[in-house]
Scaffold this motif. Structure first.
Motif, short mmCIF file in Angstrom:
data_model
loop_
_atom_site.label_atom_id
_atom_site.label_comp_id
_atom_site.label_asym_id
_atom_site.label_seq_id
_atom_site.Cartn_x
_atom_site.Cartn_y
_atom_site.Cartn_z
N PRO A 123 0.79 -1.23 0.00
CA PRO A 123 0.00 0.00 0.00
C PRO A 123 0.82 1.28 0.00
O PRO A 123 0.45 2.26 -0.64
N ARG A 124 1.96 1.29 0.71
CA ARG A 124 2.73 2.54 0.76
C ARG A 124 3.25 2.91 -0.63
O ARG A 124 3.17 4.07 -1.04
N ARG A 125 3.76 1.94 -1.34
CA ARG A 125 4.30 2.21 -2.68
C ARG A 125 3.21 2.76 -3.60
O ARG A 125 3.44 3.71 -4.36
N VAL A 136 0.33 4.30 -2.68
CA VAL A 136 -0.11 5.63 -2.24
C VAL A 136 0.91 6.69 -2.65
O VAL A 136 0.55 7.77 -3.14
N ILE A 137 2.20 6.41 -2.48
CA ILE A 137 3.24 7.36 -2.89
C ILE A 137 3.16 7.62 -4.40
O ILE A 137 3.18 8.76 -4.86
N GLY A 138 3.04 6.53 -5.18
CA GLY A 138 2.93 6.70 -6.63
C GLY A 138 1.70 7.48 -7.03
O GLY A 138 1.75 8.32 -7.95
N SER A 139 0.57 7.23 -6.35
CA SER A 139 -0.68 7.92 -6.68
C SER A 139 -0.57 9.41 -6.39
O SER A 139 -0.96 10.24 -7.23
N LEU A 157 6.51 12.66 3.31
CA LEU A 157 6.01 12.16 4.59
C LEU A 157 5.73 10.67 4.51
O LEU A 157 6.06 9.90 5.42
N LEU A 158 5.11 10.23 3.41
CA LEU A 158 4.84 8.81 3.23
C LEU A 158 6.13 8.01 3.09
O LEU A 158 6.22 6.86 3.53
#
Length: 415
Positions: A84-86, A88-91, A195-196
């Motif tokens: 999920p982090r990857r 969300v960062i990409g989005s 931040l993410l």
């Protein structure tokens, strides 16, 4: 000589989520992203109205909903496969680049509505990736007994974005037009990325690692898992029914009610402010308290009582009373919704959380808005009162169904 046994060593208690720097970085990133959303949509509506007719502007605002609804389940598969982090960062990075690119285009030229519509389509595609990943991220940054607090923090961040985003976007439009507003939205999306990037993730248990196979087989596997789960399957029905009964009166019926009672646009604002205050109070309660005993029962009954408030809204005699009723709707429905989300995240195997979050998002953002035209047509045929009563009955059915299903009624949040 003294000896120290392992039993004598007491582990330090886990830090509450609202005092955990790791969680607070996530809250900061989510708040920046939510603010960016609010500013972006205000700038998009202003630019569309300024460029075309009201009907064309409405079409531009609606185009993002189609790819979001069509691709949301696929976004859940991507979140579970890539993490999920990857995603969300990409989005957020993609949204920052697209919106800043639009700001630059508006600064250099005067593009037509097709450019705004194209950006809306891209935004819908990115949202289909972003929303499931956001839902899957909290269990990776905090212990299970802190997930209720995280839902409270998420609710507060969402309210902050909704309350502050519109004035911020309006100020940007007043100072520099849609170009400045799109630029501000892009910078807010960009702010969330570092931040993410600093988040520390909890590892998945070895048995929960993603399984191989095609994306389609992963999606089918997730749907089978959801259908066979004693808590999650019924919980999806609760979410769908509550949203179907809730969004029509709040988004369509409220405007008609304010017009017929001669409360005007300011009246809508006051009622929504009351609702937002109640929902914020529910989020604050979860943030501070951390755990609500008998969460399944509390979620069901607060939805039933919130349904009574929804039905009563159509029969309120004055604006101050309507604002107070709106506050109670926000408090009760907000608490019920936050508890549902917390139960979803604690009951779900983390390896499936992206796909399960995608189904929940599809219920809320893909299917529930279909009630808008039905609500408008029904009000034209039968009036505001009966439609609000039927909508309240659907919400009450949602809470009642949760109370009747033993697994949902007995569901508890971790201690």
């Amino acid at each position: 000589m003294t000896t120290t046994t392992t039993a004598a060593v007491t582990a330090a208690p886990a830090r509450p989520a609202h005092r955990d720097p790791n969680v607070l970085r996530w809250v900061g990133a989510y708040t920046a992203s939510t603010l960016g959303d609010s500013v972006y949509y205000l700038a998009l509506s202003w630019a569309a109205v300024s460029t075309g007719t009201p009907a064309q502007a409405g079409l531009v605002m609606a185009v993002s909903a189609v790819p979001r609804a069509l691709l949301l389940l696929g976004g859940g598969v991507v979140a579970d496969r890539l993490g999920p982090r990857r995603v969300v960062i990409g989005s957020d990075a993609a949204r920052a680049l697209v919106v800043l690119g639009l700001a630059a285009t508006l600064f250099l030229a005067s593009p037509g509505l097709w450019v705004l519509a194209a950006v809306g389509v891209v935004f819908g595609i990115v949202d289909a990736l972003f929303l499931p990943a956001v839902g899957a991220l909290p269990p990776r940054i905090a212990a299970p007994d802190q997930l209720a607090r995280i839902q409270g923090l998420r609710g507060l961040a969402h309210r902050c974005g909704a309350v502050l985003g519109a004035p911020l976007g309006g100020l940007a439009v007043a100072l520099g037009g849609p170009t400045a507003a799109f630029g501000a939205a892009g910078l807010l999306f960009a702010l969330s990325v570092p931040l993410l990037g600093t988040l520390r993730l909890r590892p998945l248990p070895a048995t929960d690692e993603a399984r191989g196979g095609t994306a389609l087989s992963d999606l089918a596997d997730g749907l089978r898992y959801l259908r066979g789960h004693r808590v999650l399957g019924p919980l999806m029905i609760v979410v769908l029914l509550s949203d179907l009964g809730f969004v029509g009166p709040l988004n369509v019926g409220l405007a008609v009610l304010a017009e017929r009672r001669e409360w005007g646009a300011s009246g809508i604002g006051w009622i929504l402010a009351g609702f937002g205050t109640g929902a914020g109070a529910a989020s604050l309660l979860l943030t501070v308290r951390g755990r609500v005993p008998r969460a399944g029962v509390v979620s069901g009954w607060t939805m039933v009582l919130g349904a009574v408030s929804i039905g009563a809204l159509a029969y309120t005699p004055s604006l101050p009373v309507a604002v107070a009723v709106g506050l109670s709707v926000g408090l009760l429905a907000g608490l019920s919704g936050a508890l549902c989300n917390a139960l979803l995240q604690t009951a779900c195997d983390p390896a499936y959380l992206g796909r399960v979050s995608a189904v929940a998002g599809l219920c809320s953002l893909g299917l529930a808005p279909l009630s808008y035209p039905v609500t408008g047509a029904a009000i034209g045929l039968w009036g505001v009162g009966p439609v609000y009563v039927v909508s309240a009955a659907v919400c009450a059915l949602s809470g009642g169904y949760g109370l009747l299903v033993p697994a949902v009624r007995k569901a508890e949040l971790p201690r």
